[in-house]
Design a protein around this motif. Structure first.
Motif, PDB file in Angstrom:
ATOM      1  N   GLU A 443     -12.750 -45.597  24.710  1.00 16.70           N
ATOM      2  CA  GLU A 443     -13.579 -46.189  23.657  1.00 16.70           C
ATOM      3  C   GLU A 443     -12.739 -47.076  22.749  1.00 16.70           C
ATOM      4  O   GLU A 443     -13.181 -48.162  22.306  1.00 16.70           O
ATOM      5  CB  GLU A 443     -14.264 -45.080  22.859  1.00 16.70           C
ATOM      6  CG  GLU A 443     -15.348 -44.334  23.640  1.00 16.70           C
ATOM      7  CD  GLU A 443     -15.959 -43.189  22.830  1.00 16.70           C
ATOM      8  OE1 GLU A 443     -15.360 -42.817  21.809  1.00 16.70           O
ATOM      9  OE2 GLU A 443     -17.024 -42.687  23.239  1.00 16.70           O
ATOM     10  N   ALA A 444     -11.526 -46.651  22.421  1.00 15.32           N
ATOM     11  CA  ALA A 444     -10.666 -47.467  21.563  1.00 15.32           C
ATOM     12  C   ALA A 444     -10.283 -48.778  22.253  1.00 15.32           C
ATOM     13  O   ALA A 444     -10.258 -49.844  21.620  1.00 15.32           O
ATOM     14  CB  ALA A 444      -9.405 -46.679  21.188  1.00 15.32           C
ATOM     15  N   ALA A 445      -9.990 -48.736  23.550  1.00 16.14           N
ATOM     16  CA  ALA A 445      -9.632 -49.957  24.283  1.00 16.14           C
ATOM     17  C   ALA A 445     -10.802 -50.925  24.339  1.00 16.14           C
ATOM     18  O   ALA A 445     -10.630 -52.139  24.189  1.00 16.14           O
ATOM     19  CB  ALA A 445      -9.170 -49.593  25.687  1.00 16.14           C
ATOM     20  N   LEU A 446     -12.030 -50.417  24.556  1.00 19.21           N
ATOM     21  CA  LEU A 446     -13.202 -51.296  24.574  1.00 19.21           C
ATOM     22  C   LEU A 446     -13.452 -51.933  23.222  1.00 19.21           C
ATOM     23  O   LEU A 446     -13.863 -53.092  23.119  1.00 19.21           O
ATOM     24  CB  LEU A 446     -14.437 -50.505  25.028  1.00 19.21           C
ATOM     25  CG  LEU A 446     -14.460 -50.072  26.503  1.00 19.21           C
ATOM     26  CD1 LEU A 446     -15.651 -49.173  26.778  1.00 19.21           C
ATOM     27  CD2 LEU A 446     -14.502 -51.294  27.413  1.00 19.21           C
ATOM     28  N   GLU A 447     -13.193 -51.152  22.147  1.00 19.16           N
ATOM     29  CA  GLU A 447     -13.390 -51.702  20.804  1.00 19.16           C
ATOM     30  C   GLU A 447     -12.362 -52.785  20.500  1.00 19.16           C
ATOM     31  O   GLU A 447     -12.694 -53.832  19.924  1.00 19.16           O
ATOM     32  CB  GLU A 447     -13.288 -50.575  19.767  1.00 19.16           C
ATOM     33  CG  GLU A 447     -13.499 -51.062  18.333  1.00 19.16           C
ATOM     34  CD  GLU A 447     -13.439 -49.914  17.328  1.00 19.16           C
ATOM     35  OE1 GLU A 447     -13.424 -50.208  16.138  1.00 19.16           O
ATOM     36  OE2 GLU A 447     -13.407 -48.745  17.758  1.00 19.16           O
ATOM     37  N   LEU A 448     -11.108 -52.581  20.921  1.00 16.38           N
ATOM     38  CA  LEU A 448     -10.057 -53.555  20.644  1.00 16.38           C
ATOM     39  C   LEU A 448     -10.274 -54.853  21.420  1.00 16.38           C
ATOM     40  O   LEU A 448      -9.933 -55.936  20.929  1.00 16.38           O
ATOM     41  CB  LEU A 448      -8.685 -52.962  20.991  1.00 16.38           C
ATOM     42  CG  LEU A 448      -8.169 -51.868  20.048  1.00 16.38           C
ATOM     43  CD1 LEU A 448      -6.890 -51.267  20.590  1.00 16.38           C
ATOM     44  CD2 LEU A 448      -7.929 -52.432  18.645  1.00 16.38           C
ATOM     45  N   ASP A 451     -15.260 -55.217  23.988  1.00 17.29           N
ATOM     46  CA  ASP A 451     -16.045 -54.839  25.158  1.00 17.29           C
ATOM     47  C   ASP A 451     -15.722 -55.711  26.384  1.00 17.29           C
ATOM     48  O   ASP A 451     -16.543 -55.894  27.277  1.00 17.29           O
ATOM     49  CB  ASP A 451     -17.545 -54.915  24.854  1.00 17.29           C
ATOM     50  CG  ASP A 451     -18.340 -54.030  25.817  1.00 17.29           C
ATOM     51  OD1 ASP A 451     -17.775 -53.041  26.326  1.00 17.29           O
ATOM     52  OD2 ASP A 451     -19.517 -54.345  26.078  1.00 17.29           O
ATOM     53  N   ASN A 452     -14.509 -56.265  26.426  1.00 15.20           N
ATOM     54  CA  ASN A 452     -14.060 -56.976  27.619  1.00 15.20           C
ATOM     55  C   ASN A 452     -13.428 -55.953  28.553  1.00 15.20           C
ATOM     56  O   ASN A 452     -12.301 -55.511  28.362  1.00 15.20           O
ATOM     57  CB  ASN A 452     -13.030 -58.051  27.225  1.00 15.20           C
ATOM     58  CG  ASN A 452     -12.666 -58.950  28.391  1.00 15.20           C
ATOM     59  OD1 ASN A 452     -12.545 -58.487  29.517  1.00 15.20           O
ATOM     60  ND2 ASN A 452     -12.488 -60.232  28.110  1.00 15.20           N
ATOM     61  N   ARG A 453     -14.154 -55.559  29.583  1.00 17.10           N
ATOM     62  CA  ARG A 453     -13.736 -54.418  30.406  1.00 17.10           C
ATOM     63  C   ARG A 453     -12.533 -54.738  31.280  1.00 17.10           C
ATOM     64  O   ARG A 453     -11.710 -53.867  31.571  1.00 17.10           O
ATOM     65  CB  ARG A 453     -14.915 -53.948  31.248  1.00 17.10           C
ATOM     66  CG  ARG A 453     -16.069 -53.488  30.349  1.00 17.10           C
ATOM     67  CD  ARG A 453     -17.249 -52.971  31.111  1.00 17.10           C
ATOM     68  NE  ARG A 453     -18.304 -52.570  30.184  1.00 17.10           N
ATOM     69  CZ  ARG A 453     -19.464 -52.043  30.564  1.00 17.10           C
ATOM     70  NH1 ARG A 453     -19.715 -51.864  31.846  1.00 17.10           N
ATOM     71  NH2 ARG A 453     -20.364 -51.716  29.669  1.00 17.10           N
ATOM     72  N   ALA A 454     -12.414 -56.020  31.715  1.00 11.48           N
ATOM     73  CA  ALA A 454     -11.241 -56.376  32.505  1.00 11.48           C
ATOM     74  C   ALA A 454      -9.974 -56.252  31.665  1.00 11.48           C
ATOM     75  O   ALA A 454      -8.952 -55.717  32.115  1.00 11.48           O
ATOM     76  CB  ALA A 454     -11.391 -57.794  33.046  1.00 11.48           C
ATOM     77  N   LYS A 470     -14.753 -44.032  35.340  1.00 14.61           N
ATOM     78  CA  LYS A 470     -14.631 -43.198  34.144  1.00 14.61           C
ATOM     79  C   LYS A 470     -15.743 -43.498  33.151  1.00 14.61           C
ATOM     80  O   LYS A 470     -16.221 -42.596  32.441  1.00 14.61           O
ATOM     81  CB  LYS A 470     -13.253 -43.433  33.507  1.00 14.61           C
ATOM     82  CG  LYS A 470     -12.089 -42.956  34.377  1.00 14.61           C
ATOM     83  CD  LYS A 470     -10.755 -43.167  33.694  1.00 14.61           C
ATOM     84  CE  LYS A 470      -9.606 -42.744  34.609  1.00 14.61           C
ATOM     85  NZ  LYS A 470      -9.644 -41.314  34.930  1.00 14.61           N
ATOM     86  N   LEU A 471     -16.184 -44.774  33.067  1.00 15.68           N
ATOM     87  CA  LEU A 471     -17.295 -45.095  32.161  1.00 15.68           C
ATOM     88  C   LEU A 471     -18.556 -44.363  32.590  1.00 15.68           C
ATOM     89  O   LEU A 471     -19.304 -43.839  31.740  1.00 15.68           O
ATOM     90  CB  LEU A 471     -17.528 -46.614  32.154  1.00 15.68           C
ATOM     91  CG  LEU A 471     -16.453 -47.476  31.478  1.00 15.68           C
ATOM     92  CD1 LEU A 471     -16.793 -48.950  31.626  1.00 15.68           C
ATOM     93  CD2 LEU A 471     -16.327 -47.128  30.005  1.00 15.68           C
ATOM     94  N   ARG A 472     -18.832 -44.324  33.896  1.00 16.14           N
ATOM     95  CA  ARG A 472     -20.010 -43.590  34.367  1.00 16.14           C
ATOM     96  C   ARG A 472     -19.837 -42.079  34.181  1.00 16.14           C
ATOM     97  O   ARG A 472     -20.788 -41.363  33.883  1.00 16.14           O
ATOM     98  CB  ARG A 472     -20.254 -43.931  35.846  1.00 16.14           C
ATOM     99  CG  ARG A 472     -20.789 -45.326  36.086  1.00 16.14           C
ATOM    100  CD  ARG A 472     -21.329 -45.475  37.489  1.00 16.14           C
ATOM    101  NE  ARG A 472     -20.281 -45.296  38.482  1.00 16.14           N
ATOM    102  CZ  ARG A 472     -19.536 -46.287  38.965  1.00 16.14           C
ATOM    103  NH1 ARG A 472     -19.714 -47.514  38.525  1.00 16.14           N
ATOM    104  NH2 ARG A 472     -18.600 -46.037  39.868  1.00 16.14           N
ATOM    105  N   ARG A 473     -18.608 -41.638  34.319  1.00 22.36           N
ATOM    106  CA  ARG A 473     -18.354 -40.193  34.185  1.00 22.36           C
ATOM    107  C   ARG A 473     -18.642 -39.708  32.776  1.00 22.36           C
ATOM    108  O   ARG A 473     -19.240 -38.631  32.584  1.00 22.36           O
ATOM    109  CB  ARG A 473     -16.904 -39.918  34.573  1.00 22.36           C
ATOM    110  CG  ARG A 473     -16.464 -38.474  34.355  1.00 22.36           C
ATOM    111  CD  ARG A 473     -15.013 -38.323  34.717  1.00 22.36           C
ATOM    112  NE  ARG A 473     -14.529 -36.971  34.432  1.00 22.36           N
ATOM    113  CZ  ARG A 473     -13.267 -36.577  34.568  1.00 22.36           C
ATOM    114  NH1 ARG A 473     -12.355 -37.462  35.009  1.00 22.36           N
ATOM    115  NH2 ARG A 473     -12.900 -35.354  34.282  1.00 22.36           N
ATOM    116  N   TYR A 474     -18.214 -40.498  31.785  1.00 22.53           N
ATOM    117  CA  TYR A 474     -18.398 -40.077  30.390  1.00 22.53           C
ATOM    118  C   TYR A 474     -19.672 -40.634  29.762  1.00 22.53           C
ATOM    119  O   TYR A 474     -19.939 -40.385  28.585  1.00 22.53           O
ATOM    120  CB  TYR A 474     -17.191 -40.503  29.558  1.00 22.53           C
ATOM    121  CG  TYR A 474     -15.881 -39.891  30.023  1.00 22.53           C
ATOM    122  CD1 TYR A 474     -15.750 -38.506  30.102  1.00 22.53           C
ATOM    123  CD2 TYR A 474     -14.805 -40.680  30.396  1.00 22.53           C
ATOM    124  CE1 TYR A 474     -14.562 -37.934  30.552  1.00 22.53           C
ATOM    125  CE2 TYR A 474     -13.617 -40.122  30.835  1.00 22.53           C
ATOM    126  CZ  TYR A 474     -13.502 -38.737  30.916  1.00 22.53           C
ATOM    127  OH  TYR A 474     -12.341 -38.168  31.346  1.00 22.53           O
TER     128      TYR A 474
END
Length: 487
Positions: A443-448, A451-454, A470-474
């Motif tokens: 979540e912290a990486a997506l916020e930084l 929301d650029n997943r690559a 992992k996104l689908r898992r959580y």
């Protein structure tokens, strides 16, 4: 008794009077002398004999190989119809005095050359044989080819001249500087560009044909005349200041001498005095802006489109604390900026797409490895050469958090985790804790990365496929499946 003139005039009407007992050798000599190429054609159109008369202008040894070949096979493809027409006209002729049609054909020779010949045919007796009398047109064709080459050369020169004149006209009208072309003797204006018409305040049709002195104030005319007289002897000169008639605006005049078609012409460049003053004001404005940027308490960095530093203010130099006075120009900005190179890639990608980026949170590392929390606002300037990126950097490590700002709290405290001892195996307790930390990091990486997943996957050291799993898992957001596995 016939006179010589009358016999010359009427012998073709009564050939039996003069040629009835003519010796065959004499006849052959006359025929050979009267034509450049003579062919004897049988009734089937085959060449049975030939003779080459006159002085050949090219090697015609190959012509003797025509004997025994059909006449139509000795010419080029486009000339075969003309040979058929000649044969047909020869067969239909009643006598040698019949009207004969001349045809121009081409005989291909070795080496890609051609032999142009103009033929006319005469019937020989009643056995269907024909006599083809040909004129060698090689010399005429060479003259015609030289004429065509000369015409094409003239056309190319004319086209090149037109292109040169078009480029000259385009440049002459495109420059912002006022330009006049005048006669060096009479000082009459011959040409001018649009900038000169705007400067002089006259319509174009009222400038051509007038002395250039008429456009100057009375007090400036003597100085201008002395300048123009000096240019004719030195080739170039300029004045300090002249005044325009009517408006009284000041200008500087620069004159150059050049020749055109043995005529002496002058090129005059008119530069308003106010234009140089405007440039000085712009320089003062630019210097003031540079002083303001250097005195700012926030860091400012200018880079190229790849993130290499072009310039930086003292505040940035203090933040990065370069050891030993090391130069910062030319260094990549991600040497100090961001947790990894991903941050700068995200910044540059957003700037290229949107042009502006505001309040981007990241970290800045000094030359000694110390990291501080910062916010970056940046802009891309692409309408200048070279294009560049500007970064405004603010230290927010000492900023107090805003009231009501939500903080991430662990769902389980340390007491709750220790309370699970005895109820669950240690492996399950550790696995739940690891899952919790892994989710918070994602979540912290997506916020930084906005929301650029690559970029988030690169920041976490994961492949894109692993991140989507992992996104689908959580159950974080709605993570669609990636288009394909990364290699």
């Amino acid at each position: 008794m016939h006179t010589v003139g009358s016999s010359i005039e009427h012998w073709s009407e009564n050939p039996q009077v003069y040629f009835s007992n003519l010796d065959p050798d004499v006849t052959a000599a006359v025929i050979a002398a009267s034509a450049d190429l003579c062919l004897v054609i049988d009734a089937h159109g085959v060449v049975r004999d030939l003779t080459i008369g006159g002085t050949p202008q090219q090697d015609l040894s190959e012509v003797r190989r025509w004997i025994g070949r059909p006449w139509v096979d000795t010419v080029s493809v486009e000339s075969r119809a003309k040979i058929h027409a000649l044969l047909e006209s020869g067969r239909q002729a009643v006598s040698s005095s019949a009207v004969r049609v001349e045809r121009q054909v081409n005989h291909p020779l070795a080496g890609g050359q051609e032999l142009p010949v103009a033929y006319s045919v005469v019937p020989l007796g009643t056995q269907g044989r024909l006599l083809a009398l040909g004129r060698n047109l090689h010399a005429l064709a060479a003259v015609q080819q030289r004429l065509v080459d000369a015409q094409q050369s003239m056309e190319r020169d004319y086209l090149r001249l037109r292109h040169t004149e078009a480029r000259y006209r385009l440049l002459f009208e495109a420059v912002d500087e006022a330009l006049l072309v005048i006669d060096a003797s009479t000082h009459i204006v011959l040409e001018h560009n649009a900038a000169a018409a705007r400067l002089l305040g006259e319509a174009s049709r009222r400038i051509i044909g007038r002395p250039v002195i008429d456009f100057l104030a009375v007090g400036s005319q003597s100085g201008a005349q002395a300048l123009l007289a000096q240019v004719r002897s030195t080739g170039r000169s300029e004045t300090d200041e002249l005044k325009l008639a009517g408006s009284g605006a000041g200008l500087r005049l620069v004159a150059s001498l050049f020749k055109q078609d043995s005529a002496a012409l002058l090129l005059l460049r008119l530069a308003p005095i106010e234009r140089s003053v405007g440039r000085s004001a712009a320089d003062v404005e630019g210097q003031s802006l540079a002083h303001v940027v250097n005195a700012m308490p926030d860091a400012f960095v200018l880079t190229d489109m790849q993130g290499r530093v072009l310039a930086a203010n003292p505040a940035f130099l203090n933040m990065v604390q370069l050891p030993g006075g090391e130069a910062i120009t030319g260094q990549p900005l991600d040497r100090w900026l961001g947790r990894s190179s991903v941050d700068l890639n995200v910044l540059i990608g957003n700037l290229r797409q949107h042009g502006v980026l505001r309040l981007f949170p990241t970290t800045l590392r000094s030359g000694y490895g110390e990291a501080v929390q910062i916010e970056i606002s940046a802009v891309a300037v692409v309408d200048v050469q070279p294009a560049c990126l500007g970064f405004s950097i603010r230290d927010v490590s000492r900023r107090l958090p805003a009231d009501g700002r939500s903080q991430r709290q662990l769902p389980r405290s340390a007491e709750q985790l220790t309370g699970l001892v005895g109820r669950l195996p240690l492996k399950d307790i550790v696995g739940e804790t690891v899952d919790l930390i892994e989710r918070l990091c994602i979540e912290a990486a997506l916020e930084l990365t906005r929301d650029n997943r690559a970029s988030a996957a690169e920041m976490l050291g994961l492949s894109r496929q692993s991140l989507y799993v992992k996104l689908r898992r959580y159950g974080i957001q709605d993570a669609p499946s990636p288009p394909a596995l990364e290699p």
